[in-house]
Design an enzyme around this catalytic site. Structure first.
Site, mmCIF file in Angstrom:
data_model
loop_
_atom_site.group_PDB
_atom_site.id
_atom_site.type_symbol
_atom_site.label_atom_id
_atom_site.label_comp_id
_atom_site.label_asym_id
_atom_site.label_seq_id
_atom_site.Cartn_x
_atom_site.Cartn_y
_atom_site.Cartn_z
ATOM 1 C CD GLU A 264 40.172 76.062 44.148
ATOM 2 O OE1 GLU A 264 39.696 75.202 43.373
ATOM 3 O OE2 GLU A 264 39.552 76.503 45.132
ATOM 4 C CG HIS B 256 39.564 75.248 56.679
ATOM 5 N ND1 HIS B 256 38.739 74.160 56.795
ATOM 6 C CD2 HIS B 256 38.974 76.072 55.772
ATOM 7 C CE1 HIS B 256 37.672 74.318 56.009
ATOM 8 N NE2 HIS B 256 37.803 75.467 55.373
#
Ligand SMILES: Cc1ncc(C[n+]2csc(CCOP(=O)(O)OP(=O)(O)O)c2C)c(N)n1
Ligand SMILES: [Mg+2]
Length: 739
Positions: free
Chosen positions: A469, A539
């Site tokens: 990322e 999530h």
């Protein structure tokens, strides 16, 4: 590729007394110039140290011991042609590229006219747009991924030269970007030996090797990171050994106190890069004679014997000896050169000490683009007329948020060739032959938001990145610095944290810290939020207030398809970095579907929407709490006749204070509702402002409804208990209305 090692005794003694015309390609004049630059660099350090002791400047970081490698890089590469991501020891490099000592002193005193930052950054944080020296920061290593992105940007522009052209009526960020590229440019990036332990360094090497990118990585190895010696820092003590397995690289290991050997290493590395073979790695052994900084005293951890051994290799005195030995300069010539440098520096210091400081009222300048105002009416456009009925007399089905984000990306990519999309899984299929042979349909994102874009625009505009990322955001930042518009995806908000350094310390602050010298208007799309029944801790989280707390970053969070389309277009066309939060639960919800509003529909940032008008109570919310509040408000009206005014903020930074204030002035009661955890959440700021500025309008306390102060759990019963539900909103609204 084997490492080219230069014998440390080699170049400065190379000609064995014979007078050469050239030394590894450097003329005698160039060597004199190299010495002048090295000597200047050392003396600028000495001057700054004196100024710091006299309290005329506020910080000092020296380039001492790193002069030869810096000058060598400056001579081998081209100022204003190649691109440079130096680090704080690269004073000599900057001088070689054309930075005036005067400008360095201006940075020391923090002058308004300091071209690097106008008094915003410490000295030795170089930024000179005309020389292609890109603004640097203090976190060690955060420049490396950006250098990779810069090289990618240059190569993209060379392959898409039409992307440089800007239609006169574009009305977007492109009109304010001075985009240039060379077919054979290289990007230089440097770092210390300690910094090679940072993860971003390895992500950068991987990306550069994968892309065969023309980046020269230079590790300036002085054997220490503050007090930590290299054998504690780097497994086995040699960074060259550790990186030697990376494919596509040209490797050099060199005595970085020797300007001739260092020049030869850079010249070979640059040639390899310019010819398109891939990146180069220069491992330069240097010394650090002046402690880490003026705040450090190396005698606390280095004995005299070790320091004296280093002093034998001092690049300034070694080069002086070399010039004398080779008969390039005699004693008189050396004295003359040094006198000239001293006189020049005296004038520069005197002038810098008279320079004016920046005006205090300038502090808020350049947080955002001064050229494109994403909150202005220029971004307030009408949706296209609803599509007509089909032959069967039915209107086309309204589209989901996922559909409209995909359609908006597609139309913007058609309109603007500078847009590139990358991230994890965003491509249809990296193995293109499968698509060509029609063996597979393609993926296009784990939520399929980018489906079909690689097939339509090609794999140099839409591609998968490694699972890294920081690399996604860092590379995008480098590309945007070159004028591209990366629209990258972070697959889940829960995994944005490796990119946090790049977002907070780089992306959001590059314009401000360079005093508008550089900008990087990247769009980061992020899937966020819970209510997933089974998403769990990793999530389902929100956490937007962590990002709205960052000056320089726009944060938007649409609750329906139409707003997602309009805000995404504004995000892409504007000139600021934008965090575009897409609620996963809303991607395919039946709530908030719309027809596609056409290729020019935009919504300005900072403009809320009144979802339903009301007179009794204001609810300020956004994202997935909007439909839940609407449901609760409708029930409250049905059962109790309470009319709730529901405000969907849509954009969180900036946010629409005027709409909130006008509503609270009318209803005298306000509830702030959000999905994130309650304490220190986004609603705390809204509640505080209401309490501060609308106190005399209130007939009841400001209330908040939000998630419990805990992570989201997997079992749906637990998730329901943690996240705010319509019933929680109903009860809070009822209580507030009755207060
Ligand atoms: C991410 C980060 N961690 C820690 C620091 C504090 N710090 C500044 S310089 C430095 C040592 C760097 O050593 P090295 O990379 O070898 O470069 P050198 O100063 O020796 O040239 C440290 C720990 C920082 N600036 N950034
Ligand atoms: Mg070091």
């Amino acid at each position: 590729m084997a490492t080219t090692k230069t014998d440390p005794k080699l170049a400065l003694a190379a000609n064995g007394g014979k007078k050469a015309k050239f030394y590894e390609g450097l003329s005698r004049e160039q060597l004199i110039q190299a010495y002048r630059l090295m000597y200047t660099s050392r003396r600028v350090d000495d001057r700054e140290i004196l100024l710091k002791r006299q309290q005329k400047i506020f910080f000092q970081m020296s380039g001492a011991g790193h002069e030869a490698i810096g000058v060598a890089a400056g001579l081998a590469l081209k100022s204003g042609y190649d691109w440079f991501y130096p680090y704080y020891r690269d004073r000599a490099l900057c001088l070689a590229l054309g930075v005036e000592p005067y400008n360095m002193f201006l940075q020391g005193v923090g002058a308004a006219d300091d071209p690097s930052s106008g008094g915003r950054q410490m000295p030795s944080h170089w930024s000179y747009p005309a020389l292609h020296i890109v603004t640097q920061s203090s976190p060690t290593g955060s420049q490396i991924l950006q250098a990779v992105g810069c090289a990618e940007g240059g190569r993209y522009l060379a392959r898409h030269p039409k992307a440089v052209e800007v239609p006169s009526n574009a009305g977007d960020y492109r009109q304010f970007k001075n985009v240039s590229f060379q077919g054979d440019e290289v990007t230089y990036v440097s770092l210390g030996d300690g910094t090679s332990s940072e993860g971003e360094f390895w992500e950068a090497l991987n990306a550069a090797a994968l892309g065969k990118l023309p980046v020269i990585f230079c590790v300036e190895d002085n054997g220490y990171a503050i007090s930590v010696p290299v054998e504690v820092q780097t497994a086995g003590g040699s960074i060259s050994r550790l990186v030697s397995g990376f494919p596509n690289f040209h490797f050099e290991e060199v005595d970085g106190t020797d300007p001739v050997a260092s020049y030869a290493a850079f010249a070979r590395g640059a040639k390899y890069c310019r010819e398109g073979h891939g990146p180069a790695f220069v491992h330069a052994h240097v010394i650090r004679p002046y402690s880490h900084s003026l705040s450090d005293d190396e005698r606390l951890y280095r004995p005299d014997t070790e320091r004296e051994r280093d002093a034998q290799r001092d690049p300034v005195s070694r080069t002086q000896m070399f010039l004398l030995r080779e008969g390039i300069l005699d004693d008189k010539g050396i004295t003359q050169l040094e006198k000239e440098v001293e006189a020049e520096l005296q004038i520069a210091v005197d002038r810098a000490l008279e320079a004016l400081p920046p005006a205090p009222e300038s502090v808020m300048n350049f947080i955002y683009s001064p050229d494109v105002d994403a909150t202005s009416s220029a971004f307030d456009t009408q949706a296209a007329a609803e599509p007509p009925e089909g032959k069967d007399g039915k209107k086309p089905a309204a589209k989901t948020m996922a559909d409209l984000i995909n359609a908006t990306l597609r139309d913007e990519m058609k309109r603007d060739e500078r847009i590139v999309i990358f991230g994890e899984d965003v491509a249809d299929c990296s193995r293109e032959e499968y698509l060509r042979q029609k063996l597979v349909k393609g993926k296009g994102g784990v939520f399929k938001l980018t489906f079909g874009l690689q097939c339509e625009f090609g794999n140099d505009r839409v591609f998968n990145s490694p699972l890294a990322e920081a690399a996604i955001v860092g590379r995008a930042t480098g590309m945007a610095t070159r004028g591209l518009k990366p629209v990258v995806e972070i697959q889940f908000f829960d995994y944005i944290w490796p990119a946090m350094m790049q977002i907070r310390d780089e992306l959001s602050v590059i314009r401000w810290r360079s005093n508008n010298g550089f900008s990087c208007p990247v769009v980061i799309r992020v899937a966020i939020g819970g209510y997933l029944t089974g998403g769990a801790i990793y999530h389902s989280q929100c956490g937007e207030s962590i990002f709205t707390h960052i000056p320089g970053l726009r944060v938007v969070f649409p609750s329906n398809s139409l707003d997602a389309a309009g805000l995404l277009r504004t995000a892409i066309r504007c000139d600021d970095p934008v965090l575009f939060l897409e609620h996963k639960r809303l991607y395919r919800e039946s709530y908030g579907r719309s027809a596609y509003p056409g290729p020019d529909y935009m919504i300005p940032f900072g403009k809320a929407k009144i979802v339903q008008p009301g007179t009794d109570l204001t609810v300020v919310t956004y994202g997935a709490v909007v439909p839940r509040t609407l449901q609760a408000a409708q029930k409250l009206e049905r059962e109790q006749g309470v009319k709730v005014e529901l405000i969907d903020l849509r954009s969180l930074n900036p946010f629409d204070w005027d709409t909130i204030a006008a509503s609270v002035a009318k209803t005298n009661r306000v509830l702030v509702a959000y999905e994130d955890t309650l304490s220190w959440g986004y609603g705390a700021e809204i509640a505080a402002r209401v309490a501060d500025q609308l106190f005399d309008k209130l007939d009841a306390p400001v209330r908040r409804v939000a998630a419990k102060d805990v992570f989201v759990a997997y079992q749906p019963i637990l998730e329901d208990a943690i996240l705010p539900q319509p019933n929680d909103l109903f009860l809070a609204m009822k209580e507030l209305a009755e207060y």
